[in-house]
Design a protein around this motif. Structure first.
Motif, short mmCIF file in Angstrom:
data_model
loop_
_atom_site.label_atom_id
_atom_site.label_comp_id
_atom_site.label_asym_id
_atom_site.label_seq_id
_atom_site.Cartn_x
_atom_site.Cartn_y
_atom_site.Cartn_z
N UNK A 44 11.97 1.09 10.27
CA UNK A 44 10.63 0.22 9.77
C UNK A 44 10.58 -0.04 8.39
N UNK A 45 10.37 -1.23 8.18
CA UNK A 45 10.40 -1.78 6.60
C UNK A 45 9.03 -1.21 6.02
N UNK A 46 9.07 -0.37 4.86
CA UNK A 46 7.94 -0.09 4.17
C UNK A 46 7.51 -1.12 2.95
N UNK A 47 6.13 -1.30 2.78
CA UNK A 47 5.83 -2.10 1.59
C UNK A 47 6.13 -1.25 0.21
N UNK A 48 6.18 -1.89 -0.85
CA UNK A 48 6.21 -1.44 -1.99
C UNK A 48 5.01 -0.33 -2.26
N UNK A 49 4.07 -0.40 -1.67
CA UNK A 49 2.89 0.70 -1.98
C UNK A 49 3.38 2.10 -1.03
#
Length: 281
Positions: A44-49
């Motif tokens: 799963x791709x995580x956001x920068x936050x």
């Protein structure tokens, strides 16, 4: 003839299969195959936050959100409309797990929060011990809002574990700059008003000092008037006494003269008779 037809059909089918196989080999040969990509599982791709890490990479924001959301959705969101008695019962039943329900019951009291809606963004603060963090967010209910603080300890083997969950009212937290300025202004006005009220009272008290001499003079005049009245009465009494004594003296002389005249006319002495009264005509 029949055998020849069957052989032709078999040969044509075999040629078609061979052509299909050779065409697929050419297609795969034109595209490079990455075996590592085929073996790796999709992530799963995580956001920068969510990728932000805390405690030197022991926990990230995605894990914090997962813990926070699980406790809110499975716990707080279900008990927002409960009464105090129900909250106390739930707190006793779950006291071994965490103090979340107990702290929720204490801060809510008799007034329920109502139906749960959502919560704001989570703020994470690292503690000085290097093993724990505090995740804070504002929870919104239909009747009022609550501030939720989750204390998370990160163990080497157990991983992140919520050790305590606290709640507080929004007003009990840190005030904004505007609220602080309003409070300071109110305190200033109250202090200045008290000073001016005391000064006005002192000025009125000083102005009353002018009346003290007048009151004293009035009392003295009143006392002087009473003294004069008494003196006038005494003088009148003396005059009456004096006039009476004068009248008495005049009468005695008159009696002596009359008595002498009577004695001369009768050729006797004044001892032989007594003048008892004199009548004037």
């Amino acid at each position: 003839m029949k055998m020849m037809k069957r052989l032709r059909c078999v040969i044509s089918l075999a040629s078609l299969v061979m052509c299909f196989l050779f065409s697929n080999v050419n297609v795969f040969a034109d595209q490079p195959i990455d075996m590592g990509e085929m073996m790796s599982q999709p992530e799963t791709t995580l956001s920068k936050e969510d990728q932000k890490e805390f405690l030197k990479g022991k926990i990230n924001m995605a894990q914090v959100k997962q813990l926070f959301e699980s406790y809110v959705s499975q716990g707080v969101a279900q008990i927002g409309s409960f009464s105090k008695e129900e909250l106390d019962y739930i707190a006793k039943q779950n006291s071994a797990q965490t103090d979340m329900f107990e702290n929720f019951a204490k801060i809510v009291g008799e007034d329920s929060c109502g139906e749960y809606k959502n919560f704001d963004s989570i703020e994470v603060t690292e503690q000085e011990d290097g093993m724990s963090i505090d995740a804070t967010a504002m929870l919104h209910f239909s009747k009022r809002d609550l501030k939720m603080i989750m204390h998370i300890t990160v163990f080497d083997n157990l991983g992140p574990v919520p050790t305590s969950v606290e709640f507080s009212l929004p007003d009990s937290g840190e005030e904004s700059i505007g609220a602080k300025m309003a409070s300071a202004g109110a305190n200033t006005l109250m202090g200045m008003g008290t000073v001016f009220a005391v000064l006005i009272f002192i000025s009125l008290l000083i102005s009353c000092f002018k009346l003290i001499p007048k009151i004293t003079e009035a009392r003295e005049r009143k006392k002087a008037g009473k003294t004069e009245h008494v003196v006038m009465k005494d003088s009148k009494t003396e005059e009456v006494v004096d006039s009476g004594s004068e009248n008495l003296t005049d009468n005695c002389e008159l009696i002596a003269v009359i008595a002498a005249a009577i004695a001369a006319s009768e050729n006797t002495s004044t001892d032989s008779f007594v003048v008892r009264s004199i009548r004037r005509r």
